[in-house]
Design an enzyme around this catalytic site. Structure first.
Site, mmCIF file in Angstrom:
data_model
loop_
_atom_site.group_PDB
_atom_site.id
_atom_site.type_symbol
_atom_site.label_atom_id
_atom_site.label_comp_id
_atom_site.label_asym_id
_atom_site.label_seq_id
_atom_site.Cartn_x
_atom_site.Cartn_y
_atom_site.Cartn_z
ATOM 1 C CG ASN A 223 -0.176 -0.121 2.489
ATOM 2 O OD1 ASN A 223 0.588 0.758 2.837
ATOM 3 N ND2 ASN A 223 -0.357 -1.239 3.202
ATOM 4 C CB ALA A 289 2.486 -0.815 10.523
ATOM 5 C CE LYS A 303 8.542 -12.060 -14.384
ATOM 6 N NZ LYS A 303 9.337 -11.427 -15.426
ATOM 7 C CG ASP A 320 -5.829 -6.856 13.811
ATOM 8 O OD1 ASP A 320 -5.034 -6.223 14.541
ATOM 9 O OD2 ASP A 320 -6.740 -6.317 13.153
ATOM 10 C CB ILE A 321 0.126 -6.730 14.310
ATOM 11 C CG1 ILE A 321 0.622 -7.508 13.090
ATOM 12 C CG2 ILE A 321 1.264 -6.485 15.305
ATOM 13 C CD1 ILE A 321 1.510 -6.738 12.154
ATOM 14 C CG PHE A 337 -2.240 5.395 13.809
ATOM 15 C CD1 PHE A 337 -1.730 5.321 15.091
ATOM 16 C CD2 PHE A 337 -1.923 6.496 13.022
ATOM 17 C CE1 PHE A 337 -0.909 6.315 15.593
ATOM 18 C CE2 PHE A 337 -1.099 7.501 13.503
ATOM 19 C CZ PHE A 337 -0.588 7.411 14.787
ATOM 20 C CE LYS A 351 -10.634 -0.275 10.964
ATOM 21 N NZ LYS A 351 -9.906 0.383 9.888
ATOM 22 C CE LYS A 355 -8.236 -3.499 14.012
ATOM 23 N NZ LYS A 355 -7.194 -3.817 13.065
HETATM 24 O O1 PMT Z 1 3.138 6.055 6.553
HETATM 25 P P1 PMT Z 1 2.590 7.382 6.091
HETATM 26 O O2 PMT Z 1 2.776 7.589 4.617
HETATM 27 O O3 PMT Z 1 3.121 8.516 6.919
HETATM 28 O O4 PMT Z 1 1.016 7.364 6.323
HETATM 29 C C1 PMT Z 1 0.492 7.316 7.606
HETATM 30 C C2 PMT Z 1 -0.697 6.350 7.721
HETATM 31 C C3 PMT Z 1 -1.836 6.860 6.854
HETATM 32 C C4 PMT Z 1 -0.289 4.962 7.265
HETATM 33 C C5 PMT Z 1 -1.080 6.311 9.237
HETATM 34 O O5 PMT Z 1 -1.464 7.596 9.674
HETATM 35 C C6 PMT Z 1 -2.228 5.343 9.499
HETATM 36 O O6 PMT Z 1 -3.401 5.657 9.340
HETATM 37 N N1 PMT Z 1 -1.907 4.089 9.892
HETATM 38 C C7 PMT Z 1 -2.841 2.991 10.069
HETATM 39 C C8 PMT Z 1 -3.053 2.277 8.764
HETATM 40 C C9 PMT Z 1 -4.012 1.097 8.821
HETATM 41 O O7 PMT Z 1 -3.646 0.038 8.443
HETATM 42 O O8 PMT Z 1 -5.151 1.360 9.369
HETATM 43 P P2 PMT Z 1 -6.373 0.244 9.526
HETATM 44 O O9 PMT Z 1 -7.538 1.066 9.825
HETATM 45 O O10 PMT Z 1 -6.382 -0.650 8.341
HETATM 46 O O11 PMT Z 1 -5.904 -0.596 10.776
HETATM 47 C C10 PMT Z 1 -6.302 -0.290 12.092
HETATM 48 C C11 PMT Z 1 -5.189 -0.602 13.065
HETATM 49 O O12 PMT Z 1 -4.926 -1.995 13.066
HETATM 50 C C12 PMT Z 1 -3.877 0.049 12.748
HETATM 51 O O13 PMT Z 1 -3.293 0.436 13.960
HETATM 52 C C13 PMT Z 1 -3.071 -1.053 12.078
HETATM 53 O O14 PMT Z 1 -1.673 -0.893 12.283
HETATM 54 C C14 PMT Z 1 -3.586 -2.269 12.788
HETATM 55 N N2 PMT Z 1 -3.525 -3.506 12.016
HETATM 56 C C15 PMT Z 1 -4.260 -3.651 10.881
HETATM 57 C C16 PMT Z 1 -4.258 -4.863 10.214
HETATM 58 C C17 PMT Z 1 -3.454 -5.903 10.706
HETATM 59 N N3 PMT Z 1 -3.416 -7.060 10.081
HETATM 60 N N4 PMT Z 1 -2.743 -5.738 11.813
HETATM 61 C C18 PMT Z 1 -2.767 -4.570 12.479
HETATM 62 O O15 PMT Z 1 -2.079 -4.404 13.506
#
Ligand code: PMT
Length: 421
Positions: A223, A289, A303, A320-321, A337, A351, A355
């Protein structure tokens, strides 16, 4: 030499230049100190002026150069006592034999020797002289006296000298001196942050950037995350006194000063490392992340060759970490985030609960001016109900400023002792 030049705000350096061929290096030193964000004022002895003009230092430092002890004009502005008070560091480079002798005996017959006695700031000297003069008993005796008096002596380098001799006595290169000064202030700043910072004594683990989920040896799913937000948070947490571990997906950013960084690629690797960090002891976990929600069920060994008009790749859910860490019995304070393109606050609040987080910061990633890849962000922060804290709107600002506000939000929540979410 590479070193972190992150600006040290409002620190004042009086650079005293004494007579010696190395005085020319001091001109470059002024530049390097200014590059590092220091305010620099230059004091020159008469001897120094035989080698280089005050005008050079005035132009480079952007300040008048101080040469006289009793100059009515200077005393009306920044006289020797004000200069002594202004200094956060008195750096004498190059320091001649004559100056070292004056300092060691307490003689005060010119501006620099008076300044030395009048300042409470640390004093550093970088002796530069002929190798025989350096080795002379009187010089070494004076240096010992200065060390006993608390002066920091920067050892001269060895090498060929302007006079043709070879040996100890060359002033270190300006970059090296500027590095030592910068590190000194970083260490001083760090000591204060570790004692009084908002996150003093905490170990913060931060995930940042995207993950890459391999399809075959040459292709992957990922992404737009650049890691900027997570790296800004790592720097802000470190500045707040925390020990910081940054688990970074594939991004091309420099590691913030003082931060321990571990690179990963996939979500599974990111989870593994996050779990390891729990074993090390983690107080706060921040998940910035953008983790890929799905990975390819079976990564092709070779490939994948182009064949046919369609290619179907089967995906399976990634762990989901943040939710996994939050589900541990001994869990840290959990900050998630949320990246949304619609119903931003509603989805983020969902969320937070789903979570089992303590806090969540959401951003609207449909906007081009914030969120992914941008240098700025705007966020809304929600806290778990138990904290009884109002949601916070963080107005659009640089990611560094947003990170600082998030540190404050975390600190505020940590003031509330609550039952685990
Ligand atoms: O990196 P930049 O270019 O500076 O951009 C910043 C950002 C937009 C990436 C950042 O501000 C941000 O929004 N990060 C969260 C991105 C995300 O994956 O959001 P989500 O809504 O999909 O996930 C919710 C939360 O679960 C997040 O804390 C994510 O890290 C976590 N997660 C999601 C999926 C997964 N399999 N494991 C996780 O831990």
């Amino acid at each position: 030499m590479s070193f972190d030049l992150s600006v040290i705000p409002n620190k004042n350096i009086v650079l005293a230049v004494t007579g010696g061929i190395a005085a020319y290096k001091s001109a470059i030193l002024v530049r390097r100190l200014k590059d590092a964000g220091f305010n620099v004022r230059v004091v020159m002895t008469q001897g120094a002026q035989a080698f280089i003009t005050p005008l050079t230092f005035q132009a480079l430092s952007g300040n008048p150069v101080h040469t006289e002890l009793l100059n009515p004009e200077a005393e009306a502005g920044m006289g020797h006592i004000e200069l002594a008070r202004w200094a956060d560091l008195l750096l004498v480079a190059p320091a001649s034999c004559d100056t070292l002798a004056k300092f060691a005996t307490g003689l005060a017959d010119d501006l620099l020797s008076t300044l030395y006695l009048a300042t409470k700031s640390p004093v550093w000297v970088a002796p530069a002289m002929n190798q025989q003069m350096w080795a002379a008993k009187a010089t070494q005796r004076n240096l010992n006296t200065l060390v006993e008096d608390g002066v920091h002596v920067i050892m001269p380098d060895a090498g060929s000298q302007a006079c043709g001799d070879v040996g100890l006595g060359r002033m270190p290169e300006p970059e090296d001196l500027a590095y030592q000064v910068t590190q000194y202030f970083h260490r001083a700043q760090r000591a204060i942050a570790e004692k009084f910072g908002l996150l003093a004594g905490k170990h913060v683990v931060i995930t940042a950037g995207p993950t890459r989920e391999a399809i075959d040896p040459v292709r992957y799913i990922s992404n737009h995350s650049t890691g900027k937000m997570g790296f800004a948070l790592a720097a802000a947490c470190y500045a707040a006194g925390a020990k910081v571990t940054l688990i970074a997906g594939p991004v091309s950013l420099d590691t913030p000063n003082g931060v321990r960084r571990v690179n990963v690629s996939s979500a599974v690797q990111m989870l593994d490392l996050s779990m390891q960090m729990l074993d090390e002891g983690c107080d706060i976990f921040i998940a910035t992340a953008a983790v890929a929600d799905y990975r390819v069920a079976e990564v092709a060994e070779h490939k994948i060759k182009k064949a046919g008009d369609e290619l179907n790749v089967s995906l399976i859910k990634n762990p989901d970490i943040v939710a996994t860490i939050a589900g541990q019995q001994k869990r840290p304070f959990m900050v998630g985030f949320a990246a949304e393109t619609r119903h931003v606050e509603e989805y983020a609040a969902g969320k937070l609960v789903a979570k089992k987080l303590d806090m969540i910061a959401c951003n609207d990633v449909s906007r081009a001016d914030i969120g992914f890849a941008s240098d700025e962000n705007a966020m809304t922060v929600f806290f778990a109900d138990a904290y009884q804290l109002e949601k916070r709107d963080l107005e659009k600002a640089s990611k560094q400023e947003i990170a600082q506000q998030l540190v404050e939000a975390i600190h505020d929540a940590l003031q509330h002792e609550i039952e685990p979410v």
